[in-house]
Write an enzyme that holds these catalytic residues in place. Structure first.
Site, short mmCIF file in Angstrom:
data_model
loop_
_atom_site.label_atom_id
_atom_site.label_comp_id
_atom_site.label_asym_id
_atom_site.label_seq_id
_atom_site.Cartn_x
_atom_site.Cartn_y
_atom_site.Cartn_z
N ASP A 127 96.76 39.60 132.75
CA ASP A 127 95.65 39.48 131.80
C ASP A 127 96.11 39.88 130.39
O ASP A 127 96.62 40.99 130.21
CB ASP A 127 94.51 40.38 132.26
N GLY B 161 96.01 35.41 135.61
CA GLY B 161 95.60 35.87 134.29
C GLY B 161 94.18 36.39 134.27
O GLY B 161 93.65 36.87 135.28
N HIS B 162 93.54 36.26 133.12
CA HIS B 162 92.19 36.80 132.90
C HIS B 162 91.17 36.16 133.83
O HIS B 162 90.26 36.82 134.31
CB HIS B 162 91.82 36.56 131.44
N PHE B 163 91.32 34.85 134.08
CA PHE B 163 90.38 34.13 134.94
C PHE B 163 91.04 33.87 136.30
O PHE B 163 91.33 32.74 136.69
CB PHE B 163 89.96 32.82 134.27
#
Length: 303
Positions: free
Chosen positions: A256, A282-284
């Site tokens: 992230d 990652g973030h999603f």
């Protein structure tokens, strides 16, 4: 004049995902909450434990389109769009206190008296406000790339926000406007992902369609300005977790760019009994690791 955000053409609403579980199809609704039309997705048996899915920026309940069918046989799932996002109307006030109040009012309007909160990004401060206000309603917490520690922020992101929070001017606002561009929206999904063949362009195209609606930039900048109130509330939220020790699952994309692994360490220190599952994402992380995250939720929360 404050813009309206019609529940119109910006989304392809995921008929394919709904078809994954014909016994528990995903249905789509709008409920007026304190004068604002709030859109939500719903699935699962009404008598099952409630799982409330709280999305992040700049997404909507669309981010849960694959997760919902995976869990609809075990949970009564409610996934709302925040005012100013997705298919919901424009907020009366774009700040996190009002946002959490609206989400609480939605649960009350739907007759929900207890629930597990799934919190990603913006979902963290929304859900923590709900939990602190009504701890008796919380069956469990799921953190997915949502921090409640200053140390959990990337230093680069802090450097972008600090001047804006210190003094809001056109000059300090300008760097934050980059978060509203199509390039940044796509980057948020692609950065840190190790399964790029699983990244659907529908995700960032849907998000960007919402961001590009007339007047929505002002709404989003107000939310970003209000985020400093979340940071100020971190100590109170940490105290709540340390005292209440709710059943907690941490599912986290390790790559992230916004919230680092220090955020995970902070949660683990507060909640030594929390289950933690880390992914090369990652973030999603849901975009690429839905089956693994769904399995973790079943392991920890479906009993």
């Amino acid at each position: 004049m404050r813009p309206t955000l019609p529940a119109a053409a910006a989304l392809a609403l995921t008929a394919l995902s709904a078809a994954a579980d014909p016994a528990h199809p995903v249905t789509y609704h709008t409920l007026e909450v304190e004068g604002v039309p709030v859109f939500y997705r719903e699935a699962g048996p009404a008598e099952a434990p409630v799982l409330l899915l709280l999305h992040g920026f700049p997404s909507s309940s669309h981010m849960f389109r694959d997760l919902i069918p995976e869990l609809a046989d075990s949970f009564h799932i409610i996934a709302p769009d925040y005012p100013g996002f997705g298919q919901s109307g424009a907020p009366v006030r774009a700040d996190f206190g009002t946002l959490a109040q609206t989400m609480t009012a939605l649960t009350e309007g739907l007759g929900l008296t207890s629930y597990t909160l799934y919190m990603q990004d913006y979902g963290g401060p929304v859900g923590m406000r709900m939990a602190v206000q009504h701890p008796d309603r919380i069956n469990g917490l799921i953190f997915q790339n949502a921090t409640i520690h200053v140390e959990g922020w990337s230093p680069d992101v802090v450097a972008q926000f600090a001047p804006f929070w210190a003094e809001r001017t056109p000059e300090t606002e300008a760097p934050l406007r980059q978060f509203l561009t199509a390039e940044t929206t796509r980057w948020q999904y692609e950065h840190g992902s190790t399964r790029t063949d699983r990244l659907s362009p529908d995700a960032w195209l849907s998000d960007q369609a919402g961001l590009d609606r007339p007047g929505n930039d002002a709404i989003q900048l107000d939310y970003l300005w209000s985020y400093q109130d979340n940071v100020a509330s971190y100590p109170a939220w940490q105290d709540y977790l340390a005292a209440e020790r709710p059943r907690t699952l941490i599912v986290w994309g390790k790559n992230d760019p916004f919230f680092t692994m220090n955020a995970v360490t902070g949660l683990q220190n507060l909640l030594p009994n929390a289950e933690t599952r880390l992914y090369e994402a990652g973030h999603f992380a849901l975009e690429t690791h839905t089956p693994e995250i769904a399995a973790a939720i079943r392991d920890v929360m479906a009993h």
